[in-house]
Design an enzyme around this catalytic site. Sequence first.
Site, PDB file in Angstrom:
ATOM      1  N   ILE A 222     -27.327 -79.919 -20.080  1.00  0.00           N
ATOM      2  CA  ILE A 222     -26.269 -80.940 -20.083  1.00  0.00           C
ATOM      3  C   ILE A 222     -25.151 -80.469 -19.154  1.00  0.00           C
ATOM      4  O   ILE A 222     -24.504 -79.454 -19.416  1.00  0.00           O
ATOM      5  CB  ILE A 222     -25.706 -81.151 -21.510  1.00  0.00           C
ATOM      6  CG1 ILE A 222     -26.813 -81.583 -22.464  1.00  0.00           C
ATOM      7  CG2 ILE A 222     -24.560 -82.147 -21.495  1.00  0.00           C
ATOM      8  CD1 ILE A 222     -27.423 -82.936 -22.166  1.00  0.00           C
ATOM      9  N   HIS A 223     -24.931 -81.203 -18.072  1.00  0.00           N
ATOM     10  CA  HIS A 223     -23.900 -80.843 -17.095  1.00  0.00           C
ATOM     11  C   HIS A 223     -23.516 -82.102 -16.313  1.00  0.00           C
ATOM     12  O   HIS A 223     -23.980 -83.199 -16.630  1.00  0.00           O
ATOM     13  CB  HIS A 223     -24.412 -79.732 -16.166  1.00  0.00           C
ATOM     14  CG  HIS A 223     -25.536 -80.169 -15.283  1.00  0.00           C
ATOM     15  ND1 HIS A 223     -26.807 -80.394 -15.765  1.00  0.00           N
ATOM     16  CD2 HIS A 223     -25.577 -80.454 -13.962  1.00  0.00           C
ATOM     17  CE1 HIS A 223     -27.581 -80.797 -14.767  1.00  0.00           C
ATOM     18  NE2 HIS A 223     -26.854 -80.842 -13.665  1.00  0.00           N
ATOM     19  N   GLY A 224     -22.689 -81.937 -15.301  1.00  0.00           N
ATOM     20  CA  GLY A 224     -22.129 -83.069 -14.565  1.00  0.00           C
ATOM     21  C   GLY A 224     -23.138 -84.027 -13.973  1.00  0.00           C
ATOM     22  O   GLY A 224     -22.982 -85.244 -14.065  1.00  0.00           O
TER      23      GLY A 224
END
Length: 159
Positions: free
Chosen positions: A13-15
């Site tokens: 889960i990241h940008g």
Amino acid sequence: MAILDVRIDDRLIHGQVCGFWIPHYSLERIAIVDDEIVNDEIRKTALKFGCPEKCKLSIFSTVKAADKFIRKIDEGIRVMILCNSPVPILKMAKLGYKAPFVTVGNMSTKPGATQIRKTVFVSPEEKAAFVELVEMGIPIYSQMVPNEAREDISELLRN
């Protein structure tokens, strides 16, 4: 369950996932499949905190994930399967859930890894898993963001 992508990105889960992939697919759920994270409350909490409210996050072991995906428990929900390497995807395939394809995003450098794309470094164990997936007939694509062309790297991984 409408599985729209089976994605490998070691950042999970990241940008890019939150800012590009969730809106691109109008995802309702991300299913992280990882045998270590499923038992790590701190990492699970951090990942859930990073996921946008409009998209639910589930974290499964490979055994539970394969069972859920085979039985289509969440039929009608727009889902992305997210893993940090090809190993959980291969384990699920051996348990009976064969992904229609795999999309590789980012795989960071690590000891003994070979660079196969600008942001894709593959360890010997990961390469072996990719080769088995390709031999099972599962195409492997490289694509960082939705507006980038998706490239089939199946043969590149075999060599």
